[in-house]
Design a protein around this motif. Structure first.
Motif, PDB file in Angstrom:
ATOM      1  N   GLY A   8       0.776  -1.222   0.000  1.00 52.03           N
ATOM      2  CA  GLY A   8       0.000   0.000   0.000  1.00 52.03           C
ATOM      3  C   GLY A   8       0.812   1.279   0.000  1.00 52.03           C
ATOM      4  N   GLY A   9       2.119   1.159   0.105  1.00 51.63           N
ATOM      5  CA  GLY A   9       2.931   2.366   0.072  1.00 51.63           C
ATOM      6  C   GLY A   9       2.963   2.984  -1.315  1.00 51.63           C
ATOM      7  N   GLY A  10       3.546   4.171  -1.396  1.00 51.62           N
ATOM      8  CA  GLY A  10       3.642   4.832  -2.687  1.00 51.62           C
ATOM      9  C   GLY A  10       4.008   6.288  -2.541  1.00 51.62           C
ATOM     10  N   LEU A  11       3.839   7.016  -3.635  1.00 49.42           N
ATOM     11  CA  LEU A  11       4.130   8.445  -3.686  1.00 49.42           C
ATOM     12  C   LEU A  11       2.816   9.217  -3.659  1.00 49.42           C
ATOM     13  N   VAL A  12       2.733  10.205  -2.780  1.00 52.57           N
ATOM     14  CA  VAL A  12       1.516  10.991  -2.650  1.00 52.57           C
ATOM     15  C   VAL A  12       1.889  12.437  -2.352  1.00 52.57           C
ATOM     16  N   GLN A  13       1.045  13.355  -2.759  1.00 56.89           N
ATOM     17  CA  GLN A  13       1.298  14.764  -2.457  1.00 56.89           C
ATOM     18  C   GLN A  13       0.893  15.083  -1.027  1.00 56.89           C
ATOM     19  N   ALA A  14       1.494  16.107  -0.479  1.00 57.06           N
ATOM     20  CA  ALA A  14       1.137  16.548   0.861  1.00 57.06           C
ATOM     21  C   ALA A  14      -0.367  16.821   0.927  1.00 57.06           C
ATOM     22  N   GLY A  15      -0.979  16.385   2.022  1.00 57.99           N
ATOM     23  CA  GLY A  15      -2.420  16.514   2.189  1.00 57.99           C
ATOM     24  C   GLY A  15      -3.193  15.312   1.710  1.00 57.99           C
ATOM     25  N   GLY A  16      -2.533  14.415   1.013  1.00 58.66           N
ATOM     26  CA  GLY A  16      -3.186  13.228   0.487  1.00 58.66           C
ATOM     27  C   GLY A  16      -3.284  12.108   1.505  1.00 58.66           C
ATOM     28  N   SER A  17      -3.774  10.960   1.036  1.00 54.99           N
ATOM     29  CA  SER A  17      -4.006   9.814   1.902  1.00 54.99           C
ATOM     30  C   SER A  17      -3.438   8.545   1.281  1.00 54.99           C
ATOM     31  N   LEU A  18      -3.081   7.615   2.147  1.00 56.32           N
ATOM     32  CA  LEU A  18      -2.692   6.271   1.758  1.00 56.32           C
ATOM     33  C   LEU A  18      -3.215   5.305   2.806  1.00 56.32           C
ATOM     34  N   ARG A  19      -3.444   4.078   2.379  1.00 55.84           N
ATOM     35  CA  ARG A  19      -3.840   3.031   3.316  1.00 55.84           C
ATOM     36  C   ARG A  19      -2.866   1.874   3.195  1.00 55.84           C
ATOM     37  N   PHE A 108       6.025   0.242  22.943  1.00 55.04           N
ATOM     38  CA  PHE A 108       6.253   1.334  22.009  1.00 55.04           C
ATOM     39  C   PHE A 108       7.673   1.355  21.462  1.00 55.04           C
ATOM     40  N   ARG A 109       8.452   0.345  21.813  1.00 57.30           N
ATOM     41  CA  ARG A 109       9.832   0.281  21.341  1.00 57.30           C
ATOM     42  C   ARG A 109       9.977  -0.822  20.307  1.00 57.30           C
ATOM     43  N   ALA A 110      10.819  -0.587  19.323  1.00 50.97           N
ATOM     44  CA  ALA A 110      11.049  -1.594  18.294  1.00 50.97           C
ATOM     45  C   ALA A 110      11.584  -2.888  18.908  1.00 50.97           C
ATOM     46  N   ASP A 111      12.380  -2.784  19.944  1.00 51.68           N
ATOM     47  CA  ASP A 111      12.955  -3.971  20.576  1.00 51.68           C
ATOM     48  C   ASP A 111      11.900  -4.883  21.214  1.00 51.68           C
ATOM     49  N   ASP A 112      10.699  -4.365  21.420  1.00 59.72           N
ATOM     50  CA  ASP A 112       9.627  -5.162  22.009  1.00 59.72           C
ATOM     51  C   ASP A 112       9.069  -6.200  21.037  1.00 59.72           C
ATOM     52  N   TYR A 113       9.369  -6.058  19.746  1.00 59.23           N
ATOM     53  CA  TYR A 113       8.697  -6.854  18.718  1.00 59.23           C
ATOM     54  C   TYR A 113       9.644  -7.870  18.098  1.00 59.23           C
ATOM     55  N   GLN A 114       9.152  -9.122  18.004  1.00 58.84           N
ATOM     56  CA  GLN A 114       9.966 -10.214  17.488  1.00 58.84           C
ATOM     57  C   GLN A 114       9.750 -10.466  15.994  1.00 58.84           C
ATOM     58  N   HIS A 115       8.612 -10.049  15.486  1.00 58.93           N
ATOM     59  CA  HIS A 115       8.259 -10.369  14.106  1.00 58.93           C
ATOM     60  C   HIS A 115       8.094  -9.075  13.316  1.00 58.93           C
ATOM     61  N   TRP A 116       8.702  -9.046  12.141  1.00 62.23           N
ATOM     62  CA  TRP A 116       8.717  -7.838  11.315  1.00 62.23           C
ATOM     63  C   TRP A 116       8.453  -8.170   9.859  1.00 62.23           C
ATOM     64  N   GLY A 117       7.795  -7.219   9.175  1.00 66.47           N
ATOM     65  CA  GLY A 117       7.677  -7.322   7.735  1.00 66.47           C
ATOM     66  C   GLY A 117       8.887  -6.704   7.058  1.00 66.47           C
ATOM     67  N   GLN A 118       8.858  -6.699   5.733  1.00 67.12           N
ATOM     68  CA  GLN A 118      10.005  -6.199   4.974  1.00 67.12           C
ATOM     69  C   GLN A 118       9.934  -4.689   4.762  1.00 67.12           C
ATOM     70  N   GLY A 119       8.780  -4.091   5.020  1.00 72.49           N
ATOM     71  CA  GLY A 119       8.627  -2.648   4.896  1.00 72.49           C
ATOM     72  C   GLY A 119       8.036  -2.226   3.565  1.00 72.49           C
ATOM     73  N   THR A 120       7.377  -1.072   3.577  1.00 70.62           N
ATOM     74  CA  THR A 120       6.835  -0.484   2.355  1.00 70.62           C
ATOM     75  C   THR A 120       7.142   1.013   2.372  1.00 70.62           C
ATOM     76  N   GLN A 121       7.589   1.545   1.247  1.00 71.95           N
ATOM     77  CA  GLN A 121       8.030   2.933   1.171  1.00 71.95           C
ATOM     78  C   GLN A 121       6.838   3.867   1.012  1.00 71.95           C
ATOM     79  N   VAL A 122       6.819   4.906   1.830  1.00 66.90           N
ATOM     80  CA  VAL A 122       5.849   5.992   1.707  1.00 66.90           C
ATOM     81  C   VAL A 122       6.627   7.282   1.465  1.00 66.90           C
ATOM     82  N   THR A 123       6.314   7.948   0.372  1.00 67.93           N
ATOM     83  CA  THR A 123       6.969   9.208   0.039  1.00 67.93           C
ATOM     84  C   THR A 123       5.908  10.280  -0.141  1.00 67.93           C
ATOM     85  N   VAL A 124       6.059  11.366   0.614  1.00 67.33           N
ATOM     86  CA  VAL A 124       5.106  12.467   0.547  1.00 67.33           C
ATOM     87  C   VAL A 124       5.828  13.680  -0.026  1.00 67.33           C
ATOM     88  N   SER A 125       5.359  14.156  -1.155  1.00 68.45           N
ATOM     89  CA  SER A 125       5.984  15.299  -1.813  1.00 68.45           C
ATOM     90  C   SER A 125       5.300  16.594  -1.383  1.00 68.45           C
TER      91      SER A 125
END
Length: 126
Positions: A8-19, A108-125
């Motif tokens: 669901g990541g992607g490139l969006v303009q400021a003020g826009g939305s992503l899910r 609320f810390r990253a160290d608390d979590y054992q399982h992670w995804g690979q990540g998705t890039q969100v870029t807001v222009s």
């Protein structure tokens, strides 16, 4: 084996939305904390939002409160657990790689979590 896959990541303009979506498989996550973190270039991974409890008791970082909404769809079918992050009123400062994470007890810390995804890039222009 637990697997988390973001989309669901992607490139969006400021003020826009992503899910963003995170497809979780390998177990039932109803008792797990599931969260979104993000990491911008040159910065540490930071907490964004968390679902805890049997439903989704939501917590948010101050920087996204009122703009982002976390939710999840928990199913007994281990192939149908999905975590969402609805992001509205996006700002250039939200630009980062967004990660889904899961833990039996997750704070609320990253160290608390054992399982992670690979990540998705969100870029807001701007």
């Amino acid at each position: 084996q637990v697997q988390l896959v973001e989309s669901g990541g992607g490139l969006v303009q400021a003020g826009g939305s992503l899910r963003l979506s995170c497809a979780a498989s390998g177990r039932t996550f109803s008792n797990y904390a599931m969260a979104w973190f993000r990491q911008a270039p040159g910065k540490e991974r930071e907490f964004v939002a968390r679902c805890s409890g049997r439903g989704c008791y939501a917590d948010y970082a101050d920087s996204v409160k009122g703009r982002f909404t976390i939710s999840r769809d928990i199913s007994r079918d281990i192939a149908k657990n999905t975590l969402f992050l609805q992001m509205n009123s996006l700002k250039p400062g939200d630009t980062a790689v967004y990660y889904c994470a899961a833990a039996f007890v997750g704070g609320f810390r990253a160290d608390d979590y054992q399982h992670w995804g690979q990540g998705t890039q969100v870029t807001v222009s701007s």
